[in-house]
Design a protein around this motif. Structure first.
Motif, PDB file in Angstrom:
ATOM      1  N   VAL A 260      15.715  15.125  -4.669  1.00 12.58           N
ATOM      2  CA  VAL A 260      16.825  14.958  -3.724  1.00 12.58           C
ATOM      3  C   VAL A 260      16.319  15.056  -2.282  1.00 12.58           C
ATOM      4  O   VAL A 260      16.686  14.255  -1.410  1.00 12.58           O
ATOM      5  N   LEU A 261      15.468  16.035  -2.015  1.00 13.95           N
ATOM      6  CA  LEU A 261      14.920  16.190  -0.664  1.00 13.95           C
ATOM      7  C   LEU A 261      14.110  14.969  -0.235  1.00 13.95           C
ATOM      8  O   LEU A 261      14.032  14.660   0.965  1.00 13.95           O
ATOM      9  N   SER A 262      13.495  14.275  -1.208  1.00 17.34           N
ATOM     10  CA  SER A 262      12.664  13.118  -0.869  1.00 17.34           C
ATOM     11  C   SER A 262      13.473  11.982  -0.277  1.00 17.34           C
ATOM     12  O   SER A 262      12.906  11.070   0.346  1.00 17.34           O
ATOM     13  N   THR A 263      14.803  11.982  -0.463  1.00 22.04           N
ATOM     14  CA  THR A 263      15.644  10.961   0.159  1.00 22.04           C
ATOM     15  C   THR A 263      15.928  11.288   1.621  1.00 22.04           C
ATOM     16  O   THR A 263      16.474  10.447   2.345  1.00 22.04           O
ATOM     17  N   ARG A 264      15.583  12.490   2.056  1.00 25.53           N
ATOM     18  CA  ARG A 264      15.863  12.922   3.425  1.00 25.53           C
ATOM     19  C   ARG A 264      14.614  13.328   4.190  1.00 25.53           C
ATOM     20  O   ARG A 264      14.633  13.407   5.417  1.00 25.53           O
ATOM     21  N   MET A 265      13.548  13.638   3.479  1.00 26.92           N
ATOM     22  CA  MET A 265      12.314  14.103   4.108  1.00 26.92           C
ATOM     23  C   MET A 265      11.139  13.259   3.621  1.00 26.92           C
ATOM     24  O   MET A 265      11.202  12.664   2.537  1.00 26.92           O
ATOM     25  N   PRO A 266      10.054  13.205   4.391  1.00 26.54           N
ATOM     26  CA  PRO A 266       8.866  12.487   3.920  1.00 26.54           C
ATOM     27  C   PRO A 266       8.298  13.117   2.648  1.00 26.54           C
ATOM     28  O   PRO A 266       8.160  14.333   2.553  1.00 26.54           O
ATOM     29  N   VAL A 267       7.981  12.278   1.680  1.00 29.54           N
ATOM     30  CA  VAL A 267       7.380  12.760   0.440  1.00 29.54           C
ATOM     31  C   VAL A 267       6.048  13.454   0.732  1.00 29.54           C
ATOM     32  O   VAL A 267       5.712  14.468   0.112  1.00 29.54           O
ATOM     33  N   ARG A 268       5.303  12.914   1.675  1.00 24.49           N
ATOM     34  CA  ARG A 268       4.024  13.514   2.037  1.00 24.49           C
ATOM     35  C   ARG A 268       4.206  14.970   2.471  1.00 24.49           C
ATOM     36  O   ARG A 268       3.429  15.853   2.071  1.00 24.49           O
ATOM     37  N   THR A 269       5.228  15.239   3.274  1.00 30.09           N
ATOM     38  CA  THR A 269       5.485  16.607   3.736  1.00 30.09           C
ATOM     39  C   THR A 269       5.773  17.531   2.564  1.00 30.09           C
ATOM     40  O   THR A 269       5.261  18.661   2.499  1.00 30.09           O
ATOM     41  N   LEU A 270       6.568  17.072   1.615  1.00 32.75           N
ATOM     42  CA  LEU A 270       6.924  17.897   0.453  1.00 32.75           C
ATOM     43  C   LEU A 270       5.689  18.187  -0.401  1.00 32.75           C
ATOM     44  O   LEU A 270       5.546  19.294  -0.936  1.00 32.75           O
ATOM     45  N   ILE A 271       4.808  17.206  -0.542  1.00 39.81           N
ATOM     46  CA  ILE A 271       3.569  17.415  -1.308  1.00 39.81           C
ATOM     47  C   ILE A 271       2.683  18.440  -0.614  1.00 39.81           C
ATOM     48  O   ILE A 271       2.097  19.324  -1.256  1.00 39.81           O
ATOM     49  N   SER A 379       1.184   4.222   9.268  1.00 39.18           N
ATOM     50  CA  SER A 379       2.646   4.351   9.336  1.00 39.18           C
ATOM     51  C   SER A 379       3.359   3.304   8.508  1.00 39.18           C
ATOM     52  O   SER A 379       4.473   3.519   8.049  1.00 39.18           O
ATOM     53  N   SER A 380       2.718   2.177   8.258  1.00 35.07           N
ATOM     54  CA  SER A 380       3.369   1.119   7.485  1.00 35.07           C
ATOM     55  C   SER A 380       3.315   1.360   5.992  1.00 35.07           C
ATOM     56  O   SER A 380       3.919   0.637   5.217  1.00 35.07           O
ATOM     57  N   ARG A 381       2.578   2.417   5.553  1.00 29.62           N
ATOM     58  CA  ARG A 381       2.416   2.652   4.121  1.00 29.62           C
ATOM     59  C   ARG A 381       2.659   4.100   3.789  1.00 29.62           C
ATOM     60  O   ARG A 381       1.995   4.694   2.967  1.00 29.62           O
ATOM     61  N   ARG A 382       3.639   4.705   4.400  1.00 30.69           N
ATOM     62  CA  ARG A 382       3.994   6.081   4.101  1.00 30.69           C
ATOM     63  C   ARG A 382       4.909   6.112   2.892  1.00 30.69           C
ATOM     64  O   ARG A 382       5.446   5.105   2.457  1.00 30.69           O
ATOM     65  N   SER A 383       5.128   7.331   2.397  1.00 28.70           N
ATOM     66  CA  SER A 383       5.904   7.489   1.169  1.00 28.70           C
ATOM     67  C   SER A 383       7.214   8.189   1.453  1.00 28.70           C
ATOM     68  O   SER A 383       7.269   9.195   2.089  1.00 28.70           O
ATOM     69  N   GLY A 384       8.346   7.642   1.030  1.00 31.36           N
ATOM     70  CA  GLY A 384       9.647   8.259   1.168  1.00 31.36           C
ATOM     71  C   GLY A 384      10.650   7.285   1.703  1.00 31.36           C
ATOM     72  O   GLY A 384      10.860   6.231   1.174  1.00 31.36           O
TER      73      GLY A 384
END
Length: 394
Positions: A260-271, A379-384
């Motif tokens: 759920v957080l991945s829809t609001r925050m960068p996946v990279r940050t959560l990892i 920046s063109s290939r980030r996750s989230g």
């Protein structure tokens, strides 16, 4: 997504029924001995990595992903059904490096199939969908080992491997009749092709290396926990079981919450947060002198496992657009590679003290975090979501 969830559940149960008792099977039923057991446990994941890598490349070039799911499921039926009746070591080793290896591709290929389905809807919610499916796999691992123990007591390994074959058969039927053909994935942008930017390839290599370092402590910690609790902390087997069960129970809501957080925050940050939680847990475990310290630390451990296991898949998929099969295979292979690395480290801990395993896990986690920090995607290939560090919008 419901048929996909059923494939994840049945294939997860198949693996969860077999894996926890494989060494016991080799020792008591096959009389393999320490050397041949070690050869079996190393050869099987090595073959799995190689076969999954080859199948991953094929799956991204031709529209055969559903057919590959069927083939992998049938290979699972063949491998488990034959293991239910065969007791010759060399025949079983042959099955392990062939049919078992092909069956192992079911996990990454199902995630790749799911990514193509999710990208047809809302790509920004792909990480949430992947996390939900990964949670189903975790549920299977909560239920699988106790079920295997019951089956083992009731009918021995014939019944355990027979039940696993039935689960693979259900997955094959679901893939054959309930899953649609998704076609080949869209062609990647020129910069993402194999001959594309060197910087992009370096990011992928460093990212995979980071995940290997982060996966190795998961294996090493699991191998060591019960022995560490008994010999160093004065606990019991029941205490170790409590720790395993508590961590597994915490992983399920955490995986969903991170999705759920991945829809609001960068996946990279959560990892990265998950990697920091792993560092904190292994530092805590390395300094622990009572079981209750590990009990309290399972929140950190579960966050670590959930972030690496669930979010690593969509993250690497986003690094390799147009190649979901190859990307998912690469991230899925980090776990068996971690298994291979964990073996000699566990042997070292056996000879010098089990606390060393957590010191080594701490160092590995720090190394994994550093690799991920260095491997910063363009920046063109980030996750989230579309802002930097989140999933692409298409």
């Amino acid at each position: 997504m419901l048929p996909l969830g059923l494939v994840f559940l049945t294939s997860g149960l198949s693996v969860a029924l077999v894996v926890p008792f494989m060494t016991l099977f080799l020792d008591t039923e096959v009389d393999a001995g320490p050397v041949r057991t070690t050869v079996f446990l190393v050869a099987s994941p090595v073959a799995g990595v190689a076969v999954a890598w080859a199948i991953g490349r094929v799956s991204d070039r031709w529209p055969v992903r559903r057919q590959l799911l069927i083939v992998a499921s049938v290979a699972g039926v063949v491998s488990t059904a034959s293991t239910a009746v065969v007791r010759d070591y060399w025949v079983l080793l042959t099955v392990a490096v062939t049919a078992w290896a092909v069956a192992g591709s079911l996990f990454p290929q199902t995630f790749a199939f799911a990514r193509q389905v999710l990208d047809r809807g809302d790509p920004k919610r792909a990480a949430l969908g992947i996390s939900a499916l990964r949670t189903v796999f975790s549920v299977a691992f909560v239920a699988g080992p106790p079920l295997a123990a019951v089956l083992l007591a009731a009918g021995g390994f014939h019944l355990v491997f027979g039940a696993a074959a039935v689960m693979y058969a259900v997955a094959a039927v679901v893939a054959l009749f309930l899953l649609p053909d998704v076609g080949a994935p869209p062609a990647p942008p020129p910069a993402d092709r194999p001959g594309g930017a060197t910087a992009a390839r370096l990011v992928i290599v460093l990212t995979i290396a980071g995940f290997v370092l982060l996966q190795t402590p998961l294996v090493l910690g699991g191998q060591t926990l019960s022995l560490f609790v008994a010999t160093d902390l004065g606990g019991t087997v029941t205490d170790a079981g409590l720790l395993f069960g508590l961590c597994a129970a915490l992983e399920i809501p955490l995986m969903l919450g991170l999705g759920v957080l991945s829809t609001r925050m960068p996946v990279r940050t959560l990892i990265l947060v998950g990697a920091v939680a792993g560092i904190a847990y292994h530092a805590l475990a390395a300094s622990a002198h009572a079981v209750w310290v590990l009990v309290a630390g399972q929140v950190l451990n579960a966050l670590y496992i959930s972030a690496i296991s669930a979010l690593g898949i969509p993250y690497v998929q986003d690094l390799m657009p147009g190649r979901p099969g190859h990307a998912t295979t690469m991230i899925a292979n980090t776990f068996p590679m971690g298994q291979i690395l964990a073996g000699p480290l566990f042997g070292l801990a056996q000879s010098t003290g089990y606390r060393l395993a957590y010191v080594l896990s701490f160092a590995l986690s720090v190394g994994g975090l550093l690799f991920l920090l260095v491997a910063r995607p363009p920046s063109s290939r980030r996750s989230g979501t579309p802002h930097p560090g989140t999933s692409r919008s298409r």
